[in-house]
Each structure stands twice: as structure tokens, then as C-alpha cells.
Write an enzyme that holds these catalytic residues in place. Sequence first.
Site, PDB file in Angstrom:
ATOM      1  N   ASP A  15      26.843 -13.562 -46.080  1.00  0.00           N
ATOM      2  CA  ASP A  15      27.979 -12.708 -45.165  1.00  0.00           C
ATOM      3  C   ASP A  15      29.147 -12.411 -46.039  1.00  0.00           C
ATOM      4  O   ASP A  15      29.175 -13.063 -47.103  1.00  0.00           O
ATOM      5  CB  ASP A  15      28.365 -13.566 -44.218  1.00  0.00           C
ATOM      6  CG  ASP A  15      29.299 -12.881 -43.046  1.00  0.00           C
ATOM      7  OD1 ASP A  15      29.112 -12.013 -42.675  1.00  0.00           O
ATOM      8  OD2 ASP A  15      30.284 -13.742 -42.794  1.00  0.00           O
ATOM      9  N   SER A  16      29.738 -11.458 -45.619  1.00  0.00           N
ATOM     10  CA  SER A  16      30.982 -10.981 -46.382  1.00  0.00           C
ATOM     11  C   SER A  16      32.134 -12.290 -46.359  1.00  0.00           C
ATOM     12  O   SER A  16      33.087 -12.181 -46.991  1.00  0.00           O
ATOM     13  CB  SER A  16      31.735  -9.756 -45.687  1.00  0.00           C
ATOM     14  OG  SER A  16      32.055 -10.207 -44.131  1.00  0.00           O
ATOM     15  N   CYS A  78      25.885 -10.311 -41.561  1.00  0.00           N
ATOM     16  CA  CYS A  78      26.910  -9.629 -41.382  1.00  0.00           C
ATOM     17  C   CYS A  78      26.560  -8.287 -40.807  1.00  0.00           C
ATOM     18  O   CYS A  78      25.659  -7.475 -41.080  1.00  0.00           O
ATOM     19  CB  CYS A  78      27.610  -9.355 -42.717  1.00  0.00           C
ATOM     20  SG  CYS A  78      28.886  -8.183 -42.795  1.00  0.00           S
ATOM     21  N   THR A  80      28.322  -5.596 -40.438  1.00  0.00           N
ATOM     22  CA  THR A  80      28.718  -4.336 -41.225  1.00  0.00           C
ATOM     23  C   THR A  80      27.849  -3.874 -42.124  1.00  0.00           C
ATOM     24  O   THR A  80      27.353  -2.884 -42.470  1.00  0.00           O
ATOM     25  CB  THR A  80      30.067  -4.627 -41.814  1.00  0.00           C
ATOM     26  OG1 THR A  80      31.153  -4.744 -40.837  1.00  0.00           O
ATOM     27  CG2 THR A  80      30.527  -3.523 -42.447  1.00  0.00           C
ATOM     28  N   GLU A 158      39.047 -16.980 -37.358  1.00  0.00           N
ATOM     29  CA  GLU A 158      39.272 -17.630 -38.531  1.00  0.00           C
ATOM     30  C   GLU A 158      40.504 -18.636 -38.734  1.00  0.00           C
ATOM     31  O   GLU A 158      40.523 -19.732 -39.234  1.00  0.00           O
ATOM     32  CB  GLU A 158      39.581 -16.581 -39.452  1.00  0.00           C
ATOM     33  CG  GLU A 158      38.065 -15.873 -40.085  1.00  0.00           C
ATOM     34  CD  GLU A 158      37.904 -15.491 -41.444  1.00  0.00           C
ATOM     35  OE1 GLU A 158      38.915 -15.653 -42.198  1.00  0.00           O
ATOM     36  OE2 GLU A 158      36.839 -15.022 -41.537  1.00  0.00           O
ATOM     37  N   CYS A 199      29.268  -8.862 -33.872  1.00  0.00           N
ATOM     38  CA  CYS A 199      30.322  -9.728 -35.326  1.00  0.00           C
ATOM     39  C   CYS A 199      29.902 -11.208 -35.321  1.00  0.00           C
ATOM     40  O   CYS A 199      29.852 -11.743 -34.115  1.00  0.00           O
ATOM     41  CB  CYS A 199      31.729  -9.399 -35.162  1.00  0.00           C
ATOM     42  SG  CYS A 199      32.458 -10.214 -36.684  1.00  0.00           S
ATOM     43  N   HIS A 201      31.450 -13.671 -36.147  1.00  0.00           N
ATOM     44  CA  HIS A 201      32.480 -14.418 -35.834  1.00  0.00           C
ATOM     45  C   HIS A 201      32.251 -14.830 -34.320  1.00  0.00           C
ATOM     46  O   HIS A 201      33.112 -15.814 -33.814  1.00  0.00           O
ATOM     47  CB  HIS A 201      33.895 -13.919 -36.213  1.00  0.00           C
ATOM     48  CG  HIS A 201      34.271 -13.934 -37.374  1.00  0.00           C
ATOM     49  ND1 HIS A 201      33.547 -13.228 -38.456  1.00  0.00           N
ATOM     50  CD2 HIS A 201      35.232 -15.048 -38.243  1.00  0.00           C
ATOM     51  CE1 HIS A 201      34.182 -13.513 -39.926  1.00  0.00           C
ATOM     52  NE2 HIS A 201      35.253 -14.548 -39.394  1.00  0.00           N
TER      53      HIS A 201
END
Length: 266
Positions: A15-16, A78, A80, A158, A199, A201
Site C-alpha cells: 500500500d502507499s 491501494c 490508486t 489516520e 479506499c 482507509h
Amino acid sequence: MTNQTKQMKKVGIFDSGIGGLSVAKSVLDSKIFEQAIYYGDTARVPYGVKDCKTIVRFALECLDFFAPHNIDMLLVACNTVSAYALETMQAKASFPIVGVIEAGVKACINALPNKDSTTLIIGTKATIASKQYEKLLANAGFARFVSKDTGLFVPLVEEGLYEGRGEMVLDSVLKFYLEEFLCSPALGGVAPKAIILGCTHFPLIAKQIDRFFGGQSVLIHSGDAIVELLESNFNLHKNSFSKTNIDFYASSDIEGLKKKAKIWLQ
């Protein structure tokens, strides 16, 4: 079970940043693999606001990280990267690479037997701009879907602003982004039948999103979706091992990643 499947004991999760921990949790809970290697490119997060060429370059550099770990498969946790770099990564790798977008769409299709059902897709700016979810849904015969860039959810997650006093902040952002979809004409004037959490998250705030829409929508979680895809497409099985061990790596602030992992993977 094929010989190839038996050899798939070690999986990489990329993941990023830290969002992919939600996918890692699903993988750990499923016990499909014996060992997992998690790598977060925390030095260069977020990817969701970067241009396509940069995303591809970063993704290929992170693919190189896994070379000495001898993984049997890589999960791109991820959205993206799955949208912009998956095919390039697959062409370079000697092992299977699976992204969350294909998995999410397949899970959405399985959840919505009626192709007239409505779907809301939420994600980062880059993921939504790619229109990858829309393309795959359209290819499957669906036509009633809308998408929304909800990138502010990422820093809220986050920073932990989704529980306790922080939930007031999240509630305001939920209303700002999603109020229009409570009775959107594009969705037939009712809440969407399915919401794709585009996403990794977003599963951390799934409870709040579900409550916002009155519990009327099926929420598609990237981690659960990718486990479902692994079972159906690779003949892998839950509980194949008594436990999945995981090692964490990051391009920056590894202790910060481990701290989040301790919380998120409970």
C-alpha cells in the site's frame, strides 16, 4: 488443490501507506496464507493526489522491494495503484498480482443480483478520476452508479478522528460529501443499494458510513472482497493455516506503521 496453489504460502501486501492494513486484517483473519509481508510507502504517501506517471513509477519501485522476500503472490492494497499501475506491475512480476478494484467490483456484482441496482463509489481523487470502477461495473451490465471523491476521509482516519470526540468532525465531513446521495435522482431518490469503499482507509469508518445511510446499503470492503476473489479465482481456502504471521516494512516511520497496525489489526 493444485501444486501451484499449495506453493502459495507467502503473500506480499503493498500500500502507499497504512490504509492497506484493513486488507491485511482480512488476510490475517482468513488464514489463507502462512506468512505475510506488508510494505507501506509511507515516505511518499498519499498517492491519491499524484499524476499517473508518478504513481506507476512509485509502484514499480515498491515492487522491487519484494524481490528478496520470495513471495508467491502480491496483493495491491491501494485503489490508486490498482487503477493506474496494476497491469504494468503484472507485466514485470513473475508471480500473480491482485488488485483491490477487480475484487471490489466482483464483490459488488455478487451482492447485487439485480443489475438495475444503484451503486455509490467513494475514493480518493486519483481513484475516482480513473473511472476504473465505473468501467468494470458497466462491462458487467450495470448502469446506475455514481462516484464521489471523498479524499478528506483519509487524513481523518489516520488522525483517529472517527471515534469519541473526533466523530463529530467525521459526521460533518460525511454530511458535506454524502448528503446529496441520500435522495439523489441518479440513485432513484433513495439510498444506494451498495457503497464501494474505494479506499482501504474507509473500512475504518464503515460503521459511520452505514449509519449515515440508515443501514440500507451493502458496504463493499476491499479486504473482504480480495479474500473472496482469492477463494474463487485461485482456489485458495480460509483456515488453510493455523495462523498467518506478518512482518512490517515501510519506506519511512516504521514504528508509526507498527503502532497503527497494533490498533487496526485487533
